[in-house]
Design an enzyme around this catalytic site. Structure first.
Site, mmCIF file in Angstrom:
data_model
loop_
_atom_site.group_PDB
_atom_site.id
_atom_site.type_symbol
_atom_site.label_atom_id
_atom_site.label_comp_id
_atom_site.label_asym_id
_atom_site.label_seq_id
_atom_site.Cartn_x
_atom_site.Cartn_y
_atom_site.Cartn_z
ATOM 1 N N LYS A 262 0.841 -1.207 0.000
ATOM 2 C CA LYS A 262 0.000 0.000 0.000
ATOM 3 C C LYS A 262 0.872 1.251 0.000
ATOM 4 O O LYS A 262 0.506 2.271 -0.604
ATOM 5 C CB LYS A 262 -0.942 -0.001 1.203
ATOM 6 C CG LYS A 262 -1.985 -1.109 1.178
ATOM 7 C CD LYS A 262 -2.966 -0.961 2.333
ATOM 8 C CE LYS A 262 -3.892 -2.161 2.419
ATOM 9 N NZ LYS A 262 -3.173 -3.400 2.856
ATOM 10 N N ASP A 326 -3.349 0.727 8.548
ATOM 11 C CA ASP A 326 -3.681 -0.634 8.101
ATOM 12 C C ASP A 326 -3.156 -1.575 9.181
ATOM 13 O O ASP A 326 -2.017 -2.008 9.133
ATOM 14 C CB ASP A 326 -3.022 -0.908 6.746
ATOM 15 C CG ASP A 326 -3.319 -2.302 6.229
ATOM 16 O OD1 ASP A 326 -4.193 -2.979 6.802
ATOM 17 O OD2 ASP A 326 -2.657 -2.723 5.264
ATOM 18 N N CYS A 379 -7.668 -6.255 7.040
ATOM 19 C CA CYS A 379 -7.982 -7.343 6.098
ATOM 20 C C CYS A 379 -8.757 -8.422 6.840
ATOM 21 O O CYS A 379 -8.608 -9.603 6.571
ATOM 22 C CB CYS A 379 -6.736 -7.902 5.436
ATOM 23 S SG CYS A 379 -5.530 -8.620 6.568
#
Length: 439
Positions: A262, A326, A379
């Protein structure tokens, strides 16, 4: 005269990978890549299917082995259990004739473990072969609907329950089936360094930077040169949403950057908007991977990689216009890619992860400028790691994340975005966008 035992390179490689996974905690995909490099292509393909399929179904196969043997699997020698798992996968999920699957596994066990174990391996596999997978599911008694789904689709029950908490009942089998399908490699360009057409394959469904391409990604020149990389389309979309949100001038931060996929996309998008990305990663070896992924960017706004603990930031509060958090999670949204991970995670992992996620989100908010935007990403779709963490955020206004991904229909869940393998063809990525209040 006794038959001379023999085994093939594919089964031997699969057995050694599985031993590394179960005994040493290795990642199946990394260990498999190392061991299949010297194999003939047909053997490499067989070893891949055998290893990945066995890892995916491991918990289910253990239940069947236990039923077939009449004893707890923990009473079996670990190496014998791994051989039985490989044999069971061949019997129940591959087009290997039963006599060949049993004979090959008995020979493998004799050569890799010892002649003394061949009797028990032969006897248990013959009992496994008496039924197909559907029949074993029907023979299992005392299971409710979720228990039946867990056995039929080779997921731990607690994972099935977590997904059932989020999806309509008629979608649950489709998601579980999608988790069992290895994804086609998804490539992504580094904006400003390569064009989507250089990736070959089929353009990604939603991302303007991605493409689906079979084969070895390393054979694509743009990937080999660091101008493109491998990245799930869902990861591309959450980075793209953050880049699209207006937040004024200032550098951007990737708070938990490793391994850097990312970061590499965000770095190019930041440069296009006249900003620089700072990529922070706590683990030095993962920070090296981040720097490798960013190596192709040059010039005044080239990204910077730092080794830092996101919960103890090495920067001042209010330093960044945009922050990507993240966060580490259970990874339940990426079960397609890590076949063994579904059996490694436990519900008991959640409390510690959730506390870390809350701390990282608070740090991300502190690092943003007033008016800046924070993207909270996991995720995993698990409610405890997504909406319940976001609900603890202080000093922010929640943006409608789906407004920044208009090309993805049906992605909105309230103010947030939730992607799914069976709906969107991506990992099950969760995204919340938050704007820091001025005071």
């Amino acid at each position: 005269m006794a038959r001379k035992r023999s085994t093939d390179p594919a089964r031997t490689a699969a057995f050694r990978v599985l031993r590394a996974v179960t005994a040493d905690g290795a990642y199946a995909n990394l260990e498999l890549a190392r061991r299949r490099s010297g194999l003939h292509p047909s053997d490499a393909a067989f070893a891949t299917e055998l290893t990945a399929g066995t890892c995916r179904g491991m918990g289910t196969y253990d239940e069947i082995i236990e039923a077939a043997s009449g004893r707890p699997v923990r009473s079996l020698q670990p190496a014998v259990l791994d051989a039985l798992r490989l044999g069971t996968h061949q019997l129940l999920a591959m087009r290997v004739p039963a006599h060949a699957a049993i004979a090959a596994t008995v020979d493998l066990a004799a050569l890799q473990i010892g002649e003394r174990v061949t009797g028990v391996v032969n006897a248990i596999l013959r009992r496994v072969a008496a039924h197909d997978l559907d029949e074993w599911a029907q023979l299992s008694t005392g299971r409710d609907e979720y228990g039946q789904l867990a056995l039929a689709y080779q997921h731990p029950r607690w994972v099935v329950e977590a997904f059932a908490d989020l999806l309509p009942a008629d979608e649950l089998p489709a998601l579980l089936a999608a988790d069992n399908q290895p994804p086609v490699p998804n490539l992504v360009v580094r904006p400003g360094l390569a064009e989507q057409a250089e990736l070959g394959g089929q353009p990604a469904r939603f991302s303007p930077y991605g493409a689906y391409a079979e084969g070895d990604p390393g054979a694509v020149p743009a990937v080999a040169q660091g101008r493109a990389g491998v990245q799930d389309e869902g990861s591309q979309l959450v980075a793209l949403a953050l880049a699209r949100a207006e937040a004024g001038d200032g550098p951007w931060l990737d708070l938990c950057a490793g391994p850097g996929g990312k970061s590499a996309l965000l770095a190019g998008l930041a440069i296009e908007q006249g900003s620089r990305l700072v990529a922070s990663e706590i683990a030095p070896h993962r920070a090296e991977l981040v720097a490798t992924n960013l190596r192709a960017y040059t010039g005044e706004l080239r990204p910077v990689t730092v080794v830092a603990d996101g919960t103890r930031p090495a920067w001042s509060d209010g330093a960044f216009a945009k922050v990507l958090a993240d966060v580490p999670c259970t990874g339940l949204g990426a079960l397609r890619r890590r076949p063994e991970s579904r059996w490694r995670r436990r519900p008991s992992d959640l409390p510690g992860l959730v506390e870390l996620q809350k701390a990282l989100l608070a740090s991300a908010i502190a690092g943003a400028k007033p008016g800046g935007v924070i993207a909270y990403v996991t995720c995993s779709p698990h409610r405890a790691e997504t909406t319940e963490v976001v609900a603890t955020a202080q000093g922010v206004d929640v943006l409608k994340a789906a407004d920044y991904l208009p090309e993805v229909p049906g992605a909105a869940v309230g103010d947030h975005v939730q992607l799914w393998p069976h709906r969107d063809g991506t990992d099950a990525m969760f995204l919340a966008l938050l704007r820091k209040r001025s005071r």
